[in-house]
Design a protein around this motif. Structure first.
Motif, PDB file in Angstrom:
ATOM      1  N   PRO A  95       3.979   1.525  -0.234  1.00  0.00           N
ATOM      2  CA  PRO A  95       3.418   2.872  -0.116  1.00  0.00           C
ATOM      3  C   PRO A  95       2.218   2.931   0.824  1.00  0.00           C
ATOM      4  O   PRO A  95       1.500   1.952   1.020  1.00  0.00           O
ATOM      5  CB  PRO A  95       2.974   3.184  -1.543  1.00  0.00           C
ATOM      6  CG  PRO A  95       2.599   1.851  -2.091  1.00  0.00           C
ATOM      7  CD  PRO A  95       3.593   0.888  -1.486  1.00  0.00           C
ATOM      8  N   SER A  96       2.046   4.077   1.405  1.00  0.00           N
ATOM      9  CA  SER A  96       0.799   4.439   2.065  1.00  0.00           C
ATOM     10  C   SER A  96       0.612   5.916   1.739  1.00  0.00           C
ATOM     11  O   SER A  96       1.560   6.602   1.353  1.00  0.00           O
ATOM     12  CB  SER A  96       0.857   4.190   3.570  1.00  0.00           C
ATOM     13  OG  SER A  96       1.828   5.002   4.167  1.00  0.00           O
ATOM     14  N   GLY A 106      -7.362  12.141   5.770  1.00  0.00           N
ATOM     15  CA  GLY A 106      -7.357  10.730   6.136  1.00  0.00           C
ATOM     16  C   GLY A 106      -6.124  10.003   5.656  1.00  0.00           C
ATOM     17  O   GLY A 106      -5.217  10.592   5.071  1.00  0.00           O
ATOM     18  N   HIS A 107      -6.100   8.692   5.926  1.00  0.00           N
ATOM     19  CA  HIS A 107      -4.987   7.819   5.553  1.00  0.00           C
ATOM     20  C   HIS A 107      -5.502   6.701   4.661  1.00  0.00           C
ATOM     21  O   HIS A 107      -6.600   6.191   4.870  1.00  0.00           O
ATOM     22  CB  HIS A 107      -4.362   7.182   6.797  1.00  0.00           C
ATOM     23  CG  HIS A 107      -3.817   8.175   7.762  1.00  0.00           C
ATOM     24  ND1 HIS A 107      -2.581   8.738   7.628  1.00  0.00           N
ATOM     25  CD2 HIS A 107      -4.351   8.718   8.878  1.00  0.00           C
ATOM     26  CE1 HIS A 107      -2.371   9.576   8.625  1.00  0.00           C
ATOM     27  NE2 HIS A 107      -3.440   9.588   9.400  1.00  0.00           N
ATOM     28  N   ILE A 108      -4.681   6.302   3.706  1.00  0.00           N
ATOM     29  CA  ILE A 108      -5.025   5.213   2.798  1.00  0.00           C
ATOM     30  C   ILE A 108      -3.839   4.261   2.743  1.00  0.00           C
ATOM     31  O   ILE A 108      -2.708   4.689   2.509  1.00  0.00           O
ATOM     32  CB  ILE A 108      -5.342   5.751   1.392  1.00  0.00           C
ATOM     33  CG1 ILE A 108      -6.564   6.647   1.482  1.00  0.00           C
ATOM     34  CG2 ILE A 108      -5.575   4.620   0.414  1.00  0.00           C
ATOM     35  CD1 ILE A 108      -6.657   7.652   0.416  1.00  0.00           C
ATOM     36  N   ASP A 109      -4.103   2.981   2.976  1.00  0.00           N
ATOM     37  CA  ASP A 109      -3.058   1.963   2.922  1.00  0.00           C
ATOM     38  C   ASP A 109      -3.447   0.937   1.860  1.00  0.00           C
ATOM     39  O   ASP A 109      -4.237   0.029   2.124  1.00  0.00           O
ATOM     40  CB  ASP A 109      -2.902   1.293   4.287  1.00  0.00           C
ATOM     41  CG  ASP A 109      -1.729   0.342   4.335  1.00  0.00           C
ATOM     42  OD1 ASP A 109      -1.057   0.162   3.301  1.00  0.00           O
ATOM     43  OD2 ASP A 109      -1.477  -0.227   5.412  1.00  0.00           O
ATOM     44  N   PRO A 110      -2.914   1.056   0.645  1.00  0.00           N
ATOM     45  CA  PRO A 110      -3.310   0.137  -0.422  1.00  0.00           C
ATOM     46  C   PRO A 110      -2.796  -1.289  -0.221  1.00  0.00           C
ATOM     47  O   PRO A 110      -3.368  -2.230  -0.769  1.00  0.00           O
ATOM     48  CB  PRO A 110      -2.709   0.765  -1.677  1.00  0.00           C
ATOM     49  CG  PRO A 110      -1.598   1.607  -1.196  1.00  0.00           C
ATOM     50  CD  PRO A 110      -1.980   2.065   0.174  1.00  0.00           C
ATOM     51  N   ILE A 111      -1.748  -1.466   0.562  1.00  0.00           N
ATOM     52  CA  ILE A 111      -1.206  -2.804   0.807  1.00  0.00           C
ATOM     53  C   ILE A 111      -2.195  -3.630   1.633  1.00  0.00           C
ATOM     54  O   ILE A 111      -2.508  -4.770   1.307  1.00  0.00           O
ATOM     55  CB  ILE A 111       0.161  -2.720   1.525  1.00  0.00           C
ATOM     56  CG1 ILE A 111       1.162  -1.885   0.715  1.00  0.00           C
ATOM     57  CG2 ILE A 111       0.709  -4.111   1.815  1.00  0.00           C
ATOM     58  CD1 ILE A 111       1.508  -2.440  -0.644  1.00  0.00           C
ATOM     59  N   GLY A 159       5.661   6.084   3.313  1.00  0.00           N
ATOM     60  CA  GLY A 159       6.096   4.693   3.309  1.00  0.00           C
ATOM     61  C   GLY A 159       7.457   4.532   2.660  1.00  0.00           C
ATOM     62  O   GLY A 159       8.041   5.466   2.138  1.00  0.00           O
ATOM     63  N   ARG A 160       7.930   3.312   2.707  1.00  0.00           N
ATOM     64  CA  ARG A 160       9.247   3.059   2.140  1.00  0.00           C
ATOM     65  C   ARG A 160       9.129   2.429   0.759  1.00  0.00           C
ATOM     66  O   ARG A 160       8.027   2.261   0.244  1.00  0.00           O
ATOM     67  CB  ARG A 160      10.069   2.193   3.086  1.00  0.00           C
ATOM     68  CG  ARG A 160       9.502   0.839   3.381  1.00  0.00           C
ATOM     69  CD  ARG A 160      10.321   0.161   4.476  1.00  0.00           C
ATOM     70  NE  ARG A 160       9.780  -1.135   4.811  1.00  0.00           N
ATOM     71  CZ  ARG A 160      10.198  -2.273   4.277  1.00  0.00           C
ATOM     72  NH1 ARG A 160      11.166  -2.271   3.395  1.00  0.00           N
ATOM     73  NH2 ARG A 160       9.653  -3.415   4.631  1.00  0.00           N
TER      74      ARG A 160
END
Length: 86
Positions: free
Chosen positions: A15-16, A37-42, A10-11
């Motif tokens: 974040p991701s 896997g993927h985690i997107d806290p936003i 991410g920028r």
């Protein structure tokens, strides 16, 4: 030692993360062995392959504290503990 840890993507200020299996000597954003896997806290979304995570845990991969917390919230750690007892 093989670890399961987060790789930041991410920028700036967005974040991701990728949950990856990596040799512990490799840099945080270096090459990895396998993507779990993927985690997107936003957005609060997680896409994790639980079977793959359990497989690596059985092989002896050590999760970081943050990864262990995420696996617990997703219920994957409980599945791993149950399969370990069986």
């Amino acid at each position: 030692m093989v670890k399961i840890r987060l790789m930041r993507l991410g920028r700036h200020k967005l974040p991701s993360y990728r949950m990856v299996v990596v040799d512990s000597r490799v840099k945080r954003d270096g090459s990895y062995i396998e993507l779990i896997g993927h985690i997107d806290p936003i957005n609060g979304t997680n896409k994790l392959n639980g079977a793959l995570a359990i497989e690596w845990l059985k092989k002896g991969a050590q999760p970081t504290d943050t990864v262990k917390s995420i696996l617990s919230k997703e219920g994957i750690w409980k599945q791993y503990a149950a399969s370990k007892k069986a």
